[in-house]
Design a protein around this motif. Structure first.
Motif, PDB file in Angstrom:
ATOM      1  N   GLU A 188       0.665  -1.267  -0.011  1.00  0.00           N
ATOM      2  CA  GLU A 188      -0.162   0.190  -0.038  1.00  0.00           C
ATOM      3  C   GLU A 188       0.905   1.388   0.053  1.00  0.00           C
ATOM      4  O   GLU A 188       0.304   2.218  -0.046  1.00  0.00           O
ATOM      5  CB  GLU A 188      -0.977   0.067   1.372  1.00  0.00           C
ATOM      6  N   SER A 189       2.078   1.227  -0.003  1.00  0.00           N
ATOM      7  CA  SER A 189       2.947   2.431   0.212  1.00  0.00           C
ATOM      8  C   SER A 189       3.018   2.853  -1.362  1.00  0.00           C
ATOM      9  O   SER A 189       2.709   2.111  -2.374  1.00  0.00           O
ATOM     10  CB  SER A 189       4.306   2.098   0.681  1.00  0.00           C
ATOM     11  N   ASP A 190       3.807   4.035  -1.408  1.00  0.00           N
ATOM     12  CA  ASP A 190       4.033   4.518  -2.860  1.00  0.00           C
ATOM     13  C   ASP A 190       5.034   3.888  -3.483  1.00  0.00           C
ATOM     14  O   ASP A 190       5.170   3.870  -4.804  1.00  0.00           O
ATOM     15  CB  ASP A 190       4.542   6.229  -2.680  1.00  0.00           C
ATOM     16  N   TYR A 191       5.783   2.924  -2.702  1.00  0.00           N
ATOM     17  CA  TYR A 191       6.858   2.200  -3.372  1.00  0.00           C
ATOM     18  C   TYR A 191       6.418   0.661  -3.429  1.00  0.00           C
ATOM     19  O   TYR A 191       7.416  -0.285  -3.457  1.00  0.00           O
ATOM     20  CB  TYR A 191       8.241   2.326  -2.807  1.00  0.00           C
ATOM     21  N   ALA A 192       5.056   0.531  -3.289  1.00  0.00           N
ATOM     22  CA  ALA A 192       4.652  -0.896  -3.278  1.00  0.00           C
ATOM     23  C   ALA A 192       4.976  -1.752  -4.364  1.00  0.00           C
ATOM     24  O   ALA A 192       5.085  -1.187  -5.650  1.00  0.00           O
ATOM     25  CB  ALA A 192       3.058  -0.817  -3.073  1.00  0.00           C
ATOM     26  N   HIS A 233       0.091  -3.702  -5.696  1.00  0.00           N
ATOM     27  CA  HIS A 233      -0.784  -2.584  -5.230  1.00  0.00           C
ATOM     28  C   HIS A 233      -2.298  -3.515  -5.061  1.00  0.00           C
ATOM     29  O   HIS A 233      -3.031  -3.363  -5.805  1.00  0.00           O
ATOM     30  CB  HIS A 233      -0.816  -1.619  -6.321  1.00  0.00           C
ATOM     31  N   GLN A 239      -4.974  -3.988  -1.362  1.00  0.00           N
ATOM     32  CA  GLN A 239      -5.368  -3.615  -0.126  1.00  0.00           C
ATOM     33  C   GLN A 239      -5.547  -4.913   0.805  1.00  0.00           C
ATOM     34  O   GLN A 239      -6.305  -5.826   0.400  1.00  0.00           O
ATOM     35  CB  GLN A 239      -6.804  -2.733  -0.033  1.00  0.00           C
ATOM     36  N   THR A 244       2.597   3.095 -15.065  1.00  0.00           N
ATOM     37  CA  THR A 244       3.629   2.288 -14.032  1.00  0.00           C
ATOM     38  C   THR A 244       3.492   0.561 -14.321  1.00  0.00           C
ATOM     39  O   THR A 244       4.677  -0.210 -14.441  1.00  0.00           O
ATOM     40  CB  THR A 244       3.191   2.502 -12.623  1.00  0.00           C
TER      41      THR A 244
END
Length: 125
Positions: free
Chosen positions: A32-36, A39, A41, A105
């Motif tokens: 869940e982070s920006d660097y996941a 992606h 939950q 991405t």
């Protein structure tokens, strides 16, 4: 050429090991982070367990690549197997790009995964 392939294989192994360990240590960062790396939950303890299991798989994929690169004698089939596993990831992502539409991405990830699969396949030769 062999030297460059070895360096690339070490980098690929380190990348998968780092990604996997991040999933085992902190599933929330892994998902869940920006660097996941993935992606999604997480919902509940079963979800956390699943993400840690996937992180363990990635970590041992990286360890296997590092081990086979360091000790290449008789390990050519290992690199074919690693190549097929990563090719499967890239192919799944490519199918997703087709059905869900292009996304920057995901396109980059698919390209990097295809590149990794090709490098590992070349290492098997």
């Amino acid at each position: 050429m062999r030297f460059i392939l070895n360096i690339l294989c070490y980098l690929i192994g380190i990348l998968w090991l780092a990604a996997g360990l991040s999933g085992v240590i902190d599933p929330t960062f892994f998902t869940e982070s920006d660097y996941a790396t993935i992606h999604v939950q997480i919902t509940g303890n079963l979800g956390i367990s699943d993400i840690r299991a996937l992180g363990g798989f990635f970590a041992f994929l990286g360890l296997g690549i590092l081990y086979a690169t360091q000790n290449p004698t008789g390990k050519n089939d290992w690199f074919i197997a690693f190549s097929l596993l990563i090719f499967g990831l890239a192919l799944g992502r490519a199918v997703s790009l087709y059905f869900e539409g292009l996304e920057e991405t995901q396109t980059i990830f698919a390209g990097v995964e295809f590149f990794m699969a090709i490098i590992l396949y070349l290492k098997s030769k």
